[in-house]
Design an enzyme around this catalytic site. Structure first.
Site, mmCIF file in Angstrom:
data_model
loop_
_atom_site.group_PDB
_atom_site.id
_atom_site.type_symbol
_atom_site.label_atom_id
_atom_site.label_comp_id
_atom_site.label_asym_id
_atom_site.label_seq_id
_atom_site.Cartn_x
_atom_site.Cartn_y
_atom_site.Cartn_z
ATOM 1 N N GLU A 108 10.551 -6.069 10.306
ATOM 2 C CA GLU A 108 11.571 -6.696 9.461
ATOM 3 C C GLU A 108 12.824 -6.908 10.300
ATOM 4 O O GLU A 108 13.155 -6.102 11.163
ATOM 5 C CB GLU A 108 11.890 -5.791 8.264
ATOM 6 N N LYS A 126 -3.583 0.210 13.795
ATOM 7 C CA LYS A 126 -2.263 0.004 13.184
ATOM 8 C C LYS A 126 -1.578 1.358 12.926
ATOM 9 O O LYS A 126 -0.412 1.562 13.257
ATOM 10 C CB LYS A 126 -2.434 -0.791 11.883
ATOM 11 N N THR A 129 0.871 -1.184 0.000
ATOM 12 C CA THR A 129 0.000 0.000 0.000
ATOM 13 C C THR A 129 0.909 1.236 0.000
ATOM 14 O O THR A 129 0.956 1.987 0.974
ATOM 15 C CB THR A 129 -0.926 0.012 1.235
ATOM 16 N N LYS A 138 5.584 6.113 5.396
ATOM 17 C CA LYS A 138 4.349 6.134 4.591
ATOM 18 C C LYS A 138 3.103 6.146 5.488
ATOM 19 O O LYS A 138 2.114 6.778 5.160
ATOM 20 C CB LYS A 138 4.337 4.973 3.595
ATOM 21 N N THR A 158 -1.502 -2.705 5.554
ATOM 22 C CA THR A 158 -1.867 -1.528 6.356
ATOM 23 C C THR A 158 -2.744 -0.616 5.492
ATOM 24 O O THR A 158 -2.289 -0.113 4.463
ATOM 25 C CB THR A 158 -0.598 -0.785 6.807
ATOM 26 N N GLY A 178 13.237 5.212 8.904
ATOM 27 C CA GLY A 178 12.995 4.938 7.482
ATOM 28 C C GLY A 178 12.158 3.686 7.368
ATOM 29 O O GLY A 178 11.352 3.385 8.241
ATOM 30 N N LEU A 202 4.465 -7.112 12.706
ATOM 31 C CA LEU A 202 5.827 -7.667 12.728
ATOM 32 C C LEU A 202 6.854 -6.645 12.244
ATOM 33 O O LEU A 202 6.522 -5.711 11.513
ATOM 34 C CB LEU A 202 5.912 -8.956 11.912
ATOM 35 N N LYS A 251 17.437 -0.505 8.666
ATOM 36 C CA LYS A 251 17.805 -0.978 10.001
ATOM 37 C C LYS A 251 18.573 -2.285 9.842
ATOM 38 O O LYS A 251 18.599 -2.849 8.729
ATOM 39 C CB LYS A 251 16.579 -1.144 10.891
ATOM 40 N N CYS A 297 7.340 1.392 6.387
ATOM 41 C CA CYS A 297 6.123 1.586 7.181
ATOM 42 C C CYS A 297 5.988 2.975 7.795
ATOM 43 O O CYS A 297 5.088 3.722 7.439
ATOM 44 C CB CYS A 297 6.039 0.515 8.261
HETATM 45 P P1 NAD Z 1 6.131 -5.700 -0.302
HETATM 46 O O1 NAD Z 1 6.198 -4.574 -1.245
HETATM 47 O O2 NAD Z 1 7.381 -6.300 0.234
HETATM 48 O O3 NAD Z 1 5.307 -6.907 -0.963
HETATM 49 C C1 NAD Z 1 4.093 -6.743 -1.619
HETATM 50 C C2 NAD Z 1 3.933 -7.919 -2.583
HETATM 51 O O4 NAD Z 1 2.622 -7.882 -3.142
HETATM 52 C C3 NAD Z 1 4.907 -7.893 -3.754
HETATM 53 O O5 NAD Z 1 5.582 -9.125 -3.840
HETATM 54 C C4 NAD Z 1 4.012 -7.667 -4.964
HETATM 55 O O6 NAD Z 1 4.508 -8.277 -6.156
HETATM 56 C C5 NAD Z 1 2.723 -8.295 -4.495
HETATM 57 N N1 NAD Z 1 1.531 -7.850 -5.206
HETATM 58 C C6 NAD Z 1 1.149 -6.603 -5.546
HETATM 59 N N2 NAD Z 1 -0.036 -6.623 -6.184
HETATM 60 C C7 NAD Z 1 -0.425 -7.921 -6.237
HETATM 61 C C8 NAD Z 1 -1.567 -8.595 -6.758
HETATM 62 N N3 NAD Z 1 -2.547 -7.918 -7.329
HETATM 63 N N4 NAD Z 1 -1.636 -9.931 -6.636
HETATM 64 C C9 NAD Z 1 -0.635 -10.615 -6.040
HETATM 65 N N5 NAD Z 1 0.466 -10.038 -5.526
HETATM 66 C C10 NAD Z 1 0.560 -8.705 -5.634
HETATM 67 O O7 NAD Z 1 5.193 -5.224 0.876
HETATM 68 P P2 NAD Z 1 5.301 -5.561 2.435
HETATM 69 O O8 NAD Z 1 6.464 -4.837 3.026
HETATM 70 O O9 NAD Z 1 5.153 -7.011 2.632
HETATM 71 O O10 NAD Z 1 3.990 -4.821 2.962
HETATM 72 C C11 NAD Z 1 2.706 -5.289 2.632
HETATM 73 C C12 NAD Z 1 1.693 -4.529 3.467
HETATM 74 O O11 NAD Z 1 1.916 -4.814 4.853
HETATM 75 C C13 NAD Z 1 1.802 -3.022 3.360
HETATM 76 O O12 NAD Z 1 0.525 -2.468 3.475
HETATM 77 C C14 NAD Z 1 2.642 -2.621 4.554
HETATM 78 O O13 NAD Z 1 2.381 -1.312 4.992
HETATM 79 C C15 NAD Z 1 2.173 -3.627 5.588
HETATM 80 N N6 NAD Z 1 3.157 -3.927 6.630
HETATM 81 C C16 NAD Z 1 4.466 -4.053 6.320
HETATM 82 C C17 NAD Z 1 5.398 -4.374 7.324
HETATM 83 C C18 NAD Z 1 6.846 -4.509 7.002
HETATM 84 O O14 NAD Z 1 7.657 -4.555 7.943
HETATM 85 N N7 NAD Z 1 7.263 -4.567 5.757
HETATM 86 C C19 NAD Z 1 4.955 -4.554 8.639
HETATM 87 C C20 NAD Z 1 3.591 -4.449 8.916
HETATM 88 C C21 NAD Z 1 2.698 -4.129 7.905
#
Ligand code: NAD
Length: 450
Positions: free
Chosen positions: A160, A212, A86, A271, A126, A265, A158, A329, A268
């Site tokens: 990273e 969240k 997102t 943004k 999110t 940075g 969670l 990080k 999360c």
């Molecule tokens: P990311 O960018 O690492 O992964 C997103 C994945 O979704 C990509 O592999 C992409 O190819 C895939 N994707 C996009 N559109 C798609 C579709 N239509 N069908 C199938 N796959 C599709 O993202 P992330 O870091 O895993 O974050 C995902 C969500 O979780 C975000 O909203 C983020 O804010 C939230 N979040 C992230 C973290 C974190 O530490 N990264 C922690 C908590 C919440």
């Protein structure tokens, strides 16, 4: 249970793999063929400690599968998790096109395949408050009954770098839905964790979604707050490490997220704070605290250059700066919104040469074509013939550096420690002029410094 997770990023892949580890059958869906090829070969597309082994183990046990077909993967699933990105639009608003795209595909597929079993569509991404209601509107438009597919928000907390540990030891699990059947079903999924005393908080959709953003914005606030205290310490001679320790001993404050640094940075906090401010604007509220948090964070990232320029008399021509750490990080290869990117961009624009290293990040496409930028193997190579070191990310590999060896290869012995890894006195003892964030510049006796 049978689970379909859409999106194999940091959240989707970790959650999907860990659900499989708990004995569920999981299909992870993605549109990125390169990622799928790696996953189907038993490899992780990114670095997360402990993940690759679990992918292999669960794939071999035939509990974890990867696919590019949402339609096929969801047909048998009891639970469908949306874990796509997102990212922020230029306005700050969260781009929900991928989330809504998946929701439409799920509901269309449900009606076209004439599926009849009960499913729960769960948003783990999110998303701003109100998104779940919009997903329900898509369901209604597709003619799927609430009794057939219930909508839920299950925000992910969670981190990273410790994502696997966090999955199995969450502080809380938040489930938001107005469907009791959905809450019961997803509580059952998390039951193995609940038995370890993890509190499950059930609430409504909107509250789960907002919780969240509220949590991330509050953590970002703690970081910006201690960064401001660090800036006061630099100007007064107080010790920010001790200030942080003393504040953290107060149970009402808590000791976490009180480490000063070059700004937060990652994918999360930046943004999510922007998206929350945008959302508040949309509902006619000026979210002044979070706006200030963002401003402080930007200042903190950009302020590093001021320190370097001040030290070198505003002239970085013919200066080589070693950057230690590129990820936002330690223990991740994620460089999204990393402070290192801002610092490197500014150093290059000011005319410096930059030699960087990171235990996991071996490419930075943003600077790849820049003649004055390079990534080398380790801190000693980066510091070779450098005029200063800037420690940006506190990887363990940079915590016990051989300071004498580092200094020997350098043109000038100057150390900017942005993470308070080293006591200034220790750096000075090794012959460095030391700037440790939140402290005043400490110079080595003239005979020791190069
Ligand atoms: P990311 O960018 O690492 O992964 C997103 C994945 O979704 C990509 O592999 C992409 O190819 C895939 N994707 C996009 N559109 C798609 C579709 N239509 N069908 C199938 N796959 C599709 O993202 P992330 O870091 O895993 O974050 C995902 C969500 O979780 C975000 O909203 C983020 O804010 C939230 N979040 C992230 C973290 C974190 O530490 N990264 C922690 C908590 C919440």
């Amino acid at each position: 249970m049978k689970i379909c997770v859409v999106g194999t990023g940091y959240v989707g892949l970790v959650s999907g793999t860990c659900f499989a580890d708990l004995g569920n059958t999981v299909v992870c869906v993605d549109t990125n063929q390169e990622k799928l090829a790696l996953l189907n070969a038993g490899k992780s597309p990114f670095y997360e400690p402990g993940l690759a082994e679990r992918i292999t183990r669960n794939s071999e046990a035939k509990r974890l599968f990867f696919s590019d077909s949402l339609v096929d993967s969801m047909a048998e699933a009891d639970l469908i998790f949306i874990a796509v990105g997102t990212p922020p639009l230029s306005s700050g608003q969260a781009d929900l096109s991928a989330v809504f795209g998946v929701a439409e595909a799920v509901f269309n597929s449900y009606s076209q395949q004439a599926l009849s079993d009960f499913k729960v569509l769960i948003t783990k991404s999110t998303v701003p408050v109100g998104t779940g209601e919009k997903i329900k509107a898509i369901r209604d438009k597709c003619g799927v009954a609430e009794s057939k597919v219930a909508v839920m928000s299950n925000p992910e907390f969670l981190r990273e770098g410790t994502a696997i540990y966090d999955f199995f030891h969450p502080d809380r699990i938040v489930l938001g839905s107005d469907s009791k059947a959905a809450l019961d079903k997803v509580s059952e999924l998390y039951d193995p964790l609940y038995r370890r005393d993890t509190p499950i908080v059930t609430t409504n959709l909107k509250t789960a979604e907002l919780s969240k953003y509220a949590s991330n914005a509050f953590l970002a606030t703690k970081i910006s707050f201690i960064n401001e205290m660090a800036n006061i310490c630099e100007r007064t001679g107080a010790d920010v490490e001790d200030v942080s320790k003393i504040m953290g001993m107060d149970g009402r404050i808590g000791k976490y997220f009180l480490h000063p640094g070059p700004g937060y940075g990652g994918s999360c906090f930046p943004k999510d704070t922007r998206a929350l401010v945008y959302l508040a604007d949309q509902v006619g509220y000026d979210l002044s605290v979070v706006k200030a948090v963002e401003n402080v964070n930007q200042f903190q990232k950009e302020h590093v250059l001021t320190h370097v320029l001040n030290y070198f008399g505003n002239d970085l021509s013919n200066k080589k700066i070693a950057i230690l750490g590129l990820s936002f990080k330690p223990n991740t290869d994620d460089t999204r919104e990393s402070s290192a990117l801002v610092i490197i961009e500014q150093l290059l624009a000011a005319g410096a040469d930059v030699s960087a290293c990171d235990p996991e990040v071996k490419r930075l496409t943003k600077f790849e074509s820049h003649a004055s930028f390079g990534i080398v193997n380790n801190a000693y190579e980066a510091a070779d013939q450098a005029d200063a070191i800037v420690l940006v990310t506190e990887w363990n590999a940079y915590r016990e550096l051989d300071l004498h060896r580092l200094k020997e290869g350098m043109k000038q012995a100057v150390f900017f420690d942005l993470r308070n890894v080293y006591a200034p006195e220790k750096l000075v003892k090794a012959g460095f002029n030391a700037y440790v964030l939140g402290r005043q510049l400490l110079k080595a006796p003239a005979s020791q410094s190069l």
